[in-house]
Motif scaffolding. Structure first.
Motif, PDB file in Angstrom:
ATOM      1  N   SER A 136     -37.790  42.076 -11.984  1.00 10.33           N
ATOM      2  CA  SER A 136     -37.199  40.734 -12.048  1.00 10.33           C
ATOM      3  C   SER A 136     -37.975  39.789 -12.949  1.00 10.33           C
ATOM      4  CB  SER A 136     -37.121  40.130 -10.640  1.00 10.33           C
ATOM      5  OG  SER A 136     -38.416  39.802 -10.161  1.00 10.33           O
ATOM      6  N   PRO A 139     -35.245  27.716 -13.511  1.00 10.11           N
ATOM      7  CA  PRO A 139     -33.896  27.956 -12.972  1.00 10.11           C
ATOM      8  C   PRO A 139     -33.874  28.813 -11.712  1.00 10.11           C
ATOM      9  CG  PRO A 139     -33.931  28.247 -15.362  1.00 10.11           C
ATOM     10  CD  PRO A 139     -35.352  28.084 -14.934  1.00 10.11           C
ATOM     11  N   ARG A 140     -34.603  29.931 -11.702  1.00  8.95           N
ATOM     12  CA  ARG A 140     -34.551  30.833 -10.552  1.00  8.95           C
ATOM     13  C   ARG A 140     -35.022  30.126  -9.283  1.00  8.95           C
ATOM     14  NH1 ARG A 140     -37.850  36.300 -11.077  1.00  8.95           N
ATOM     15  NH2 ARG A 140     -36.710  36.250 -13.052  1.00  8.95           N
ATOM     16  N   VAL A 141     -36.086  29.365  -9.383  1.00  9.86           N
ATOM     17  CA  VAL A 141     -36.618  28.645  -8.220  1.00  9.86           C
ATOM     18  C   VAL A 141     -35.652  27.538  -7.793  1.00  9.86           C
ATOM     19  CG1 VAL A 141     -38.496  27.152  -7.424  1.00  9.86           C
ATOM     20  CG2 VAL A 141     -39.009  29.175  -8.801  1.00  9.86           C
ATOM     21  N   ASN A 142     -35.055  26.851  -8.759  1.00  6.44           N
ATOM     22  CA  ASN A 142     -34.145  25.752  -8.458  1.00  6.44           C
ATOM     23  C   ASN A 142     -32.950  26.219  -7.634  1.00  6.44           C
ATOM     24  OD1 ASN A 142     -33.264  22.859  -9.071  1.00  6.44           O
ATOM     25  ND2 ASN A 142     -31.511  24.007  -9.872  1.00  6.44           N
ATOM     26  N   TRP A 143     -32.300  27.312  -8.094  1.00  8.69           N
ATOM     27  CA  TRP A 143     -31.093  27.780  -7.399  1.00  8.69           C
ATOM     28  C   TRP A 143     -31.435  28.423  -6.059  1.00  8.69           C
ATOM     29  CZ3 TRP A 143     -27.976  24.846  -9.428  1.00  8.69           C
ATOM     30  CH2 TRP A 143     -27.857  24.672 -10.800  1.00  8.69           C
ATOM     31  N   LEU A 144     -32.572  29.089  -5.980  1.00  7.09           N
ATOM     32  CA  LEU A 144     -32.986  29.670  -4.700  1.00  7.09           C
ATOM     33  C   LEU A 144     -33.285  28.567  -3.692  1.00  7.09           C
ATOM     34  CD1 LEU A 144     -33.717  32.174  -3.059  1.00  7.09           C
ATOM     35  CD2 LEU A 144     -36.032  32.041  -3.994  1.00  7.09           C
ATOM     36  N   THR A 170     -45.306  26.479  -8.665  1.00  7.69           N
ATOM     37  CA  THR A 170     -44.854  27.815  -9.053  1.00  7.69           C
ATOM     38  C   THR A 170     -45.420  28.197 -10.406  1.00  7.69           C
ATOM     39  OG1 THR A 170     -42.804  27.575  -7.776  1.00  7.69           O
ATOM     40  CG2 THR A 170     -42.832  29.245  -9.514  1.00  7.69           C
ATOM     41  N   MET A 198     -41.610  33.939 -14.686  1.00  7.47           N
ATOM     42  CA  MET A 198     -40.247  33.431 -14.577  1.00  7.47           C
ATOM     43  C   MET A 198     -39.944  32.568 -15.789  1.00  7.47           C
ATOM     44  SD  MET A 198     -40.105  32.260 -10.574  1.00  7.47           S
ATOM     45  CE  MET A 198     -40.980  33.192  -9.315  1.00  7.47           C
ATOM     46  N   GLU A 199     -38.676  32.419 -16.062  1.00  6.54           N
ATOM     47  CA  GLU A 199     -38.239  31.564 -17.173  1.00  6.54           C
ATOM     48  C   GLU A 199     -38.546  30.110 -16.846  1.00  6.54           C
ATOM     49  OE1 GLU A 199     -34.110  30.572 -19.655  1.00  6.54           O
ATOM     50  OE2 GLU A 199     -34.103  31.928 -17.930  1.00  6.54           O
ATOM     51  N   SER A 204     -39.601  37.815 -16.028  1.00  7.89           N
ATOM     52  CA  SER A 204     -39.056  37.430 -17.331  1.00  7.89           C
ATOM     53  C   SER A 204     -39.658  38.290 -18.432  1.00  7.89           C
ATOM     54  CB  SER A 204     -39.365  35.956 -17.621  1.00  7.89           C
ATOM     55  OG  SER A 204     -38.720  35.123 -16.701  1.00  7.89           O
TER      56      SER A 204
END
Length: 641
Positions: free
Chosen positions: A617, A360-365, A332, A344-345, A619
């Motif tokens: 969306s 974080p965004r990829v992890n939770w998704l 990513t 993304m962050e 960052s």
């Protein structure tokens, strides 16, 4: 997301870049590779042979069928993993890095500037491969962990109701811990997997010793007999046999972490023998007692030791899942740097290892998708229907790109490249067709995910080009602007840094600042972040600086696609060029584009709205480029899209 502030992908290889130093093939690197590279393929014995007889194939576990399946499995591992990936594709490294993006970059580097159609075809293949990787990545943790925990049913059938909740607890815990990084736990991955592969080999050899005739399966004639016996029905078996080679692409994708030699040593010296011994041992056990096929892996040990094997299997499955999650983070970041995805962050969880990151965004998704899969499918057997199609698709993409590299970079002749990689693609194509038969049983899921990601990437790239074109139409070459600047506006103390996509033109933020504030700082830096097609750029070659006169400078900061841009650090690297960076005397001016939907968008309605949503969306620029927030000034601009 402002295109004027985004790192740009470069198709050229800078003379300033330096390749990775070669990796020594020490024992520590080999053991480390065991814990990262081989986790996915190393957990395949948990389910691959079992599913070949259970998942829709209709084959009875007779000795003839077992020998035929083992023969196919042996040659699939030999041709696809050993010959195709370990021997051939791992030769194609981009300054030490592997993976579909590195393979595509290497292929395009061998093209002339006029080969637009070929370059675009390679780009499309790279995006397809990237999308298929994401489709596969969400299934691997679910099927690996569930297969391991299901060993509880073999130990004690009364524990079966606890398999699903325990799998969910393990997986959710794994994703929750991602923010802390894996540096400490990661040191245990290699030794655990070393034990795992030794145990696989020992258990398999123990069963083979009881029935040595199972080794006859090495003869490919048994595979031929099975094909003639099953006819077109053999494709149902292919759909499960491919599970034995899932994770083969990880050997190439993770090459940058360890180098090709430790991976090759680990595969040939331990992993491949351990896997094949275990598969043949399972086959010997099925021939002796066909009733054990449903939990054949855990039947390799006496019942009193099943719990121990379940614990070891679960650890191996968690390590395999961690390797996939880390791979998703890494790929990513590469995609963001190369302009395939919005910013993304990104958190760095290690002060010493550049690859230790957390998104974080990829992890939770990803966690949400994995949990939904576990709850929705309920068992590893059901998940096997969804597993394989994305993997085989990615393998076909790798074969096509590797053939392009062989022709364009290695200078093979067309007939030779087509013959070699065409022959090696035959098993991949057979597996892909076989897995297409599983679309009604869940194979549709990773393909839908891959299609959505492909649509997202192509929409993002197309939208970014349109916005960049819109911005460039109103810009003026910087040198031309300086020539026309007859009377300099009032100058104020300090340094002003303007981020731009093209250091040769006046940034929109600069013109807005001049128009509204009617002043210029004593020193103006027009800064461009350039993401190169190499993994890492050396610190000595980090920046290019040009003095333009009248207090103006252009700075181009070069970063590899595995690196995180850091603007203050880049400015500090300008000191040898006569620019002394003082954070308290520097202001950063950032353009902030507001996208307004147009009635006649060249993207079309659906893609336009999706692109605007992706842009919102993204960052913040100052966060992504590590700009001190109290030194940043944003200047807005509206663009119709």
């Amino acid at each position: 997301m402002a295109p004027a502030e985004t790192s740009q992908s470069s198709s050229r290889e800078p003379a300033t870049s330096t390749p990775h130093a070669p990796h020594p093939a020490g024992a520590a690197l080999v053991v480390g590779a065991l814990g990262v590279v081989f986790g996915d393929i190393g957990t395949s014995p948990l389910y691959a042979l079992r599913e070949t007889f259970l998942h829709g194939s209709g084959m009875a576990p007779t000795p003839e069928h077992v020998l035929g399946v083992l023969s196919m499995l042996f040659w699939a591992v030999t041709l696809t993993v050993t010959i195709k990936y370990v021997v051939l594709i791992m030769r194609a490294d981009n300054k030490g890095e592997g993976g579909v993006l590195a393979l595509a970059t290497l292929a395009t580097r061998g093209l002339s500037g006029k080969a637009r159609k070929t370059r675009r075809a390679i780009l499309v293949l790279a995006v397809i491969g990237l999308a298929l990787f994401y489709g596969d990545a969400m299934i691997t943790p679910a099927v690996s962990v569930m297969s391991a925990v299901e060993g509880l049913s073999a130990a004690e059938p009364a524990l079966t109701p606890f398999v699903l909740p325990l799998s969910l607890i393990i997986l959710i815990g794994l994703f929750v811990l991602q923010a802390r990084g894996t540096a400490d736990v990661g040191r245990l991955f290699g030794p655990v997997m070393l034990v795992w592969f030794v145990v696989l080999g020992v258990l398999g050899a123990w069963q083979i010793a009881k029935n040595p005739s199972v080794l006859e399966a090495i003869n490919p004639i048994h595979a031929y007999y099975l094909v003639t016996d099953q006819g077109f029905g053999i494709f149902w078996a292919f759909g499960s046999i491919v599970l034995a080679v899932t994770g083969a692409e990880a050997l190439y994708a993770d090459m940058g972490h360890f180098g090709r030699k430790p991976i090759r040593i680990g595969w040939v010296g331990l992993v491949m023998p351990g896997l094949l011994l275990n598969y043949f041992g399972q086959g010997a056990l099925i021939i002796a007692n066909p009733e054990v096929v449903r939990q054949v892996f855990f039947e390799l040990v006496p019942k009193d030791y099943i719990i121990v094997l379940v614990i070891l299997s679960t650890l191996a499955a968690v390590i395999a899942s961690q390797a996939v999650i880390t791979g998703v983070f890494s790929l990513t970041r590469q995609a963001i740097q190369l302009g395939y995805l919005p910013r993304m962050e990104i958190h760095h969880t290690s002060d010493t290892a550049i690859g230790q990151i957390y998104i974080p965004r990829v992890n939770w998704l990803l966690m949400s998708c994995v949990v939904a899969l576990v709850v929705g499918f309920g068992s590893s057997g059901a998940l096997a229907g969804a597993y394989g199609l994305a993997v085989t698709g990615a393998m076909l993409v790798d074969a096509a790109l590797a053939m392009a590299v062989a022709i364009l970079v290695w200078r093979w002749s067309w007939p030779l490249a087509a013959a070699v990689f065409g022959f090696l693609a035959i098993p991949d194509l057979a597996f892909f067709i076989a897995n297409a038969l599983k679309i009604p049983d869940g194979g549709w899921l990773p393909m839908i995910v891959a299609a959505l990601i492909y649509f997202t990437i192509m929409t993002w790239r197309r939208g970014r080009r349109l916005v960049a074109t819109e911005l460039s139409e109103g810009s003026l070459p910087l040198k031309q602007f300086l020539e026309r600047m007859e009377r300099a506006p009032d100058r104020v103390a300090g340094t002003a840094v303007f981020l731009t996509a093209d250091a040769g033109h006046t940034p929109a933020a600069f013109l807005h600042n001049l128009k509204h504030n009617k002043v210029l700082h004593e020193r103006i830096i027009i800064l461009q972040v350039d993401t190169m097609d190499v993994p890492v750029v050396s610190e000595a070659n980090r920046v290019e600086v040009e003095r333009l006169g009248k207090g103006f400078h252009t700075v181009i900061a070069h970063y590899g696609f595995t690196e995180q841009p850091d603007i203050p650090e880049a400015l500090r690297a300008c000191r040898p060029h006569g620019i002394a960076y003082d954070e308290m005397e520097t202001s950063f001016f950032l353009g902030r584009e507001t996208l307004v939907p147009s009635q006649h968008s060249r993207l079309g309605r659906w893609r336009r709205d999706w692109f605007i949503s992706l842009s919102h969306s993204a960052s913040a620029t100052k966060t992504f480029f590590r700009i001190p927030p109290n030194r940043a000034i944003e200047l807005g601009n509206q663009i119709q899209i």
